[in-house]
Design an enzyme around this catalytic site. Structure first.
Site, PDB file in Angstrom:
ATOM      1  N   GLU A 122      36.773  58.995  31.667  1.00 44.27           N
ATOM      2  CA  GLU A 122      37.514  58.145  32.599  1.00 44.27           C
ATOM      3  C   GLU A 122      38.715  57.471  31.978  1.00 44.27           C
ATOM      4  O   GLU A 122      39.570  56.946  32.691  1.00 44.27           O
ATOM      5  CB  GLU A 122      36.589  57.076  33.208  1.00 44.27           C
ATOM      6  CG  GLU A 122      35.971  56.076  32.239  1.00 44.27           C
ATOM      7  CD  GLU A 122      34.729  56.612  31.534  1.00 44.27           C
ATOM      8  OE1 GLU A 122      34.511  57.832  31.562  1.00 44.27           O
ATOM      9  OE2 GLU A 122      33.995  55.811  30.939  1.00 44.27           O
ATOM     10  N   CYS A 158      28.343  58.764  27.620  1.00 44.30           N
ATOM     11  CA  CYS A 158      28.103  57.969  26.417  1.00 44.30           C
ATOM     12  C   CYS A 158      26.687  57.372  26.421  1.00 44.30           C
ATOM     13  O   CYS A 158      25.720  58.108  26.335  1.00 44.30           O
ATOM     14  CB  CYS A 158      29.184  56.900  26.284  1.00 44.30           C
ATOM     15  SG  CYS A 158      29.247  56.227  24.623  1.00 44.30           S
ATOM     16  N   TYR A 159      26.531  56.067  26.587  1.00 42.48           N
ATOM     17  CA  TYR A 159      25.174  55.512  26.665  1.00 42.48           C
ATOM     18  C   TYR A 159      24.401  56.197  27.795  1.00 42.48           C
ATOM     19  O   TYR A 159      23.197  56.423  27.692  1.00 42.48           O
ATOM     20  CB  TYR A 159      25.218  53.999  26.892  1.00 42.48           C
ATOM     21  CG  TYR A 159      23.837  53.378  27.009  1.00 42.48           C
ATOM     22  CD1 TYR A 159      23.062  53.132  25.882  1.00 42.48           C
ATOM     23  CD2 TYR A 159      23.292  53.070  28.265  1.00 42.48           C
ATOM     24  CE1 TYR A 159      21.786  52.594  25.986  1.00 42.48           C
ATOM     25  CE2 TYR A 159      22.014  52.525  28.380  1.00 42.48           C
ATOM     26  CZ  TYR A 159      21.263  52.288  27.241  1.00 42.48           C
ATOM     27  OH  TYR A 159      20.005  51.763  27.351  1.00 42.48           O
ATOM     28  N   SER A 180      48.610  33.310  52.549  1.00 39.88           N
ATOM     29  CA  SER A 180      49.461  32.741  51.497  1.00 39.88           C
ATOM     30  C   SER A 180      50.777  33.501  51.398  1.00 39.88           C
ATOM     31  O   SER A 180      51.721  33.034  50.786  1.00 39.88           O
ATOM     32  CB  SER A 180      48.733  32.826  50.155  1.00 39.88           C
ATOM     33  OG  SER A 180      48.622  34.186  49.762  1.00 39.88           O
ATOM     34  N   GLY A 181      50.803  34.694  51.991  1.00 38.03           N
ATOM     35  CA  GLY A 181      51.998  35.528  51.832  1.00 38.03           C
ATOM     36  C   GLY A 181      51.836  36.491  50.672  1.00 38.03           C
ATOM     37  O   GLY A 181      52.671  37.355  50.448  1.00 38.03           O
ATOM     38  N   GLY A 182      50.736  36.355  49.921  1.00 36.81           N
ATOM     39  CA  GLY A 182      50.436  37.320  48.865  1.00 36.81           C
ATOM     40  C   GLY A 182      49.950  38.624  49.489  1.00 36.81           C
ATOM     41  O   GLY A 182      49.648  38.669  50.690  1.00 36.81           O
ATOM     42  N   VAL A 183      49.872  39.663  48.667  1.00 40.26           N
ATOM     43  CA  VAL A 183      49.541  40.985  49.197  1.00 40.26           C
ATOM     44  C   VAL A 183      48.163  41.001  49.868  1.00 40.26           C
ATOM     45  O   VAL A 183      48.014  41.514  50.981  1.00 40.26           O
ATOM     46  CB  VAL A 183      49.543  42.039  48.064  1.00 40.26           C
ATOM     47  CG1 VAL A 183      49.229  43.414  48.608  1.00 40.26           C
ATOM     48  CG2 VAL A 183      50.878  42.055  47.360  1.00 40.26           C
ATOM     49  N   ASP A 184      47.166  40.409  49.210  1.00 41.63           N
ATOM     50  CA  ASP A 184      45.804  40.538  49.725  1.00 41.63           C
ATOM     51  C   ASP A 184      45.632  39.858  51.080  1.00 41.63           C
ATOM     52  O   ASP A 184      45.121  40.460  52.021  1.00 41.63           O
ATOM     53  CB  ASP A 184      44.788  39.964  48.726  1.00 41.63           C
ATOM     54  CG  ASP A 184      44.939  40.599  47.356  1.00 41.63           C
ATOM     55  OD1 ASP A 184      45.525  41.701  47.283  1.00 41.63           O
ATOM     56  OD2 ASP A 184      44.493  39.999  46.368  1.00 41.63           O
ATOM     57  N   SER A 185      46.072  38.595  51.161  1.00 44.53           N
ATOM     58  CA  SER A 185      45.858  37.908  52.436  1.00 44.53           C
ATOM     59  C   SER A 185      46.750  38.512  53.520  1.00 44.53           C
ATOM     60  O   SER A 185      46.359  38.576  54.689  1.00 44.53           O
ATOM     61  CB  SER A 185      46.068  36.397  52.306  1.00 44.53           C
ATOM     62  OG  SER A 185      47.400  36.074  52.025  1.00 44.53           O
ATOM     63  N   SER A 186      47.923  39.015  53.142  1.00 40.82           N
ATOM     64  CA  SER A 186      48.805  39.630  54.149  1.00 40.82           C
ATOM     65  C   SER A 186      48.192  40.903  54.716  1.00 40.82           C
ATOM     66  O   SER A 186      48.184  41.112  55.932  1.00 40.82           O
ATOM     67  CB  SER A 186      50.169  39.978  53.546  1.00 40.82           C
ATOM     68  OG  SER A 186      50.792  38.824  53.058  1.00 40.82           O
ATOM     69  N   HIS A 234      34.196  59.483  26.827  1.00 40.93           N
ATOM     70  CA  HIS A 234      34.546  58.804  28.081  1.00 40.93           C
ATOM     71  C   HIS A 234      35.646  59.568  28.819  1.00 40.93           C
ATOM     72  O   HIS A 234      36.823  59.386  28.519  1.00 40.93           O
ATOM     73  CB  HIS A 234      35.043  57.381  27.782  1.00 40.93           C
ATOM     74  CG  HIS A 234      33.952  56.463  27.343  1.00 40.93           C
ATOM     75  ND1 HIS A 234      33.224  55.709  28.218  1.00 40.93           N
ATOM     76  CD2 HIS A 234      33.446  56.207  26.116  1.00 40.93           C
ATOM     77  CE1 HIS A 234      32.316  55.009  27.562  1.00 40.93           C
ATOM     78  NE2 HIS A 234      32.432  55.297  26.275  1.00 40.93           N
ATOM     79  N   GLY A 273      27.712  52.022  27.889  1.00 36.48           N
ATOM     80  CA  GLY A 273      27.226  50.653  27.742  1.00 36.48           C
ATOM     81  C   GLY A 273      27.036  50.324  26.277  1.00 36.48           C
ATOM     82  O   GLY A 273      26.976  51.229  25.444  1.00 36.48           O
ATOM     83  N   LYS A 313      43.019  46.798  43.919  1.00 35.13           N
ATOM     84  CA  LYS A 313      44.341  46.256  44.249  1.00 35.13           C
ATOM     85  C   LYS A 313      45.334  47.350  44.699  1.00 35.13           C
ATOM     86  O   LYS A 313      46.049  47.181  45.682  1.00 35.13           O
ATOM     87  CB  LYS A 313      44.894  45.532  43.027  1.00 35.13           C
ATOM     88  CG  LYS A 313      46.172  44.781  43.274  1.00 35.13           C
ATOM     89  CD  LYS A 313      45.873  43.391  43.744  1.00 35.13           C
ATOM     90  CE  LYS A 313      47.105  42.567  43.963  1.00 35.13           C
ATOM     91  NZ  LYS A 313      46.748  41.231  44.452  1.00 35.13           N
TER      92      LYS A 313
END
Ligand code: XMP
Length: 520
Positions: free
Chosen positions: A179, A86-87, A230-236, A177, A59, A376
């Site tokens: 990560e 770190c922080y 919508s045909g996008g990945v998420d809504s599909s 870090h 942070g 995603k």
């Protein structure tokens, strides 16, 4: 949703830019984790969450600052392993009796090398492959005295306490870090940490899918759900998952606003209605949208019109479903993580002006959001698990307002038709050259300008267009894709030859910032 069916790791966010990456690394290890801001974690929360291990993120603060972010004191009494980064390391030392000093000439930003002190530590098993390991540092203050019970296991020239730990309590604290990509062996530290904390690594997509289905069934009961597709990945992916859970209690509404790409409406309708047998309302509202957009050239006005009409149309068609009580949305985890804001203001996010936000309240609907725990790439994995075709899963994002924001100035049917054809040729080129998956998003924008050209023996006076292709991780920042000149030349030739109405092609090499990905 998965409450307590899996062991849970709690990431306490102190405001680092890279906190989400910690979660990514852990999810890659099939460990279920959640990020929560430090000021939302109190004793009651800890009791409910029941973490099996805790990570303190980095942070931007200084433990000396008034009101410096701190974890609840009880955290150290939970008896679970804690890793401070770190922080997070400085906080841990500060709370447990060590000492932190302000960085004066000891700040370290960027690559550093940590050497082992020779003492063994479970966290470091297999970590020091050579006698020094590359890490990424980004700190101003530093620990000057470690807390009682801690020992030093790794040092760097500017961080004598680069790796510290109290093995008896399983408290570990590192200055760097692990990560980030620039700590190449960082994943190993997380792997060791979750192993010694006793995680089984059972957070798999197959398990997630089964649990999500059970949970949707429990939430929805015998009620009806509507979903804006919508045909996008998420809504599909959300639609297919919910359909698996509750079958025909789900109805999807696909709004065709006349601003879709070539063949898009047919593709989506065929896929979901014919292939998945889902009840699907194909709302053909092209006349309505294009009519209201007629003569409008201001980008914000366009967006507002589209957003308003979308809600009206969705509501109108949702009535056909009758008594739906739930609205399904493809909300993802990054949208729901409450970010720690030190400026006091809301953190700036690029949010769609157009989505079904606002609808649930307006329509008195409850939400079903089966993807709200996923990133995603996990949604894509879930899509594969659900058998969605790869061509759908790997699709570039497409904005809600569609081609409207790729048609600067007034939108006309003529321009939209030309744009659709040019875009189809461009994407075909990208696919032919096997570049589609390397590019985050690619499209054509039709420019509100005609230019003079010569074709055959004749003069032309047609539209110019711009090709756009960017690489990005999340759409927040982006860089233009470095196509070869050969590719660009070939594509320009194809568009001009194959698309009547265009006689000039340009390539947009603006990064974001200062540009945006879309033209409006
Ligand atoms: P910009 O143009 O802001 O776009 O750099 C970043 C990403 O967001 C998409 N985008 C939208 N998506 N509704 C959406 O669903 C919108 O109104 C919208 N505006 C931009 C854009 O395509 C890019 O992926």
């Amino acid at each position: 949703m998965t409450e307590h069916t899996h062991d849970r790791l709690l990431i306490i966010d102190f405001g680092s830019q890279v906190t989400q990456l910690i979660a990514r690394r852990l999810r890659e290890l099939n460990v279920y984790c959640e990020i929560h801001p430090y000021n939302a974690v109190d004793d009651a929360f800890l009791k409910k969450f029941a973490p099996k291990a805790v990570i303190f993120s980095g942070g931007p603060s200084s433990v000396f600052a008034a009101g410096a972010p701190m974890p609840p004191e009880k955290i150290f009494e939970l008896g679970v392993p804690i890793l401070g980064i770190c922080y997070g390391q400085q906080v841990m030392m500060h709370c447990l009796g060590g000492h932190v000093e302000r960085g004066q000439g000891t700040a370290e930003f960027g690559r550093a090398f940590v050497a082992p002190t020779g003492k063994p530590l479970d966290l470091l098993e297999g970590w020091f492959i050579t006698d020094r390991e590359q890490v990424w540092m980004s700190h101003g203050d530093h620990v000057s005295k470690i807390a009682p019970g801690f020992e030093v296991y790794g040092t760097s020239p500017n961080a004598p306490f680069a790796i510290t730990g109290d093995a008896s309590r399983h408290f570990y604290a590192v200055q760097f870090h692990p990560e980030v990509h620039h700590t190449p062996n960082g994943a190993r530290l997380y792997e060791n940490f979750v192993r010694l904390a006793g995680f089984k690594g059972d957070w798999t997509m197959r398990a997630y899918r089964d649990e999500a289905i059970a949970s949707i069934r429990e939430q929805v009961g015998d009620q009806k759900v509507i979903c804006g597709l919508s045909g996008g990945v998420d809504s599909s992916v959300a639609a297919v998952l919910i359909h698996e859970a509750i079958g025909d209690q789900l109805t999807c509404v696909f709004v065709d606003h006349g601003l879709l790409r070539k063949g898009e409406a047919e593709e989506v309708v065929t896929m979901f209605r014919d292939h998945y047998n889902m009840p699907l309302i194909h709302a053909d509202e092209q006349e309505l949208f294009l009519g209201e957009l007629d003569g409008v050239s201001d980008p914000e006005t366009k967006r507002k019109i589209i957003g308003r009409l979308f809600i009206d149309v969705f509501q109108k068609h949702a009535k056909d479903v009758g008594d739906a009580t739930f609205l399904a949305q493809g909300t993802l985890y990054p949208d729901v993580i409450e970010s720690v804001s030190f400026s006091g203001g809301p953190s700036v996010t690029i949010k769609s002006h157009h989505n079904v936000g606002g609808l649930p309240e307006k329509m008195g609907l409850k939400l079903v959001e089966p993807l709200r725990e996923l990133f995603k790439d996990e949604v894509r994995e879930l899509g594969r698990e659900l058998g969605l075709p790869p061509s759908f899963i790997g699709r570039h994002p497409f904005p809600g307002p569609g081609l409207a924001i790729r048609c600067p100035g007034e939108i006309t049917r003529e321009k939209l038709a030309i744009l659709r054809e040019a875009d189809a040729v461009y994407i075909d080129q990208i696919r032919r050259h096997n570049l589609y998956d390397e590019i985050w998003q690619a499209f054509v924008a039709i420019l509100p300008v005609r230019t003079v050209g010569v074709m055959g023996d004749g003069r032309t006076y047609d539209f110019a267009c711009a090709l756009r292709a960017v690489t990005s991780v999340d759409g927040m920042t982006a860089d233009y894709y470095p196509f070869s000149h050969d590719f660009l030349g070939e594509t320009a030739t194809r568009i001009i030859n194959e698309v009547p109405g265009i006689n000039r092609v340009t390539y947009d090499i603006t990064s974001k910032p200062p540009g945006t990905i879309e033209w409006e």
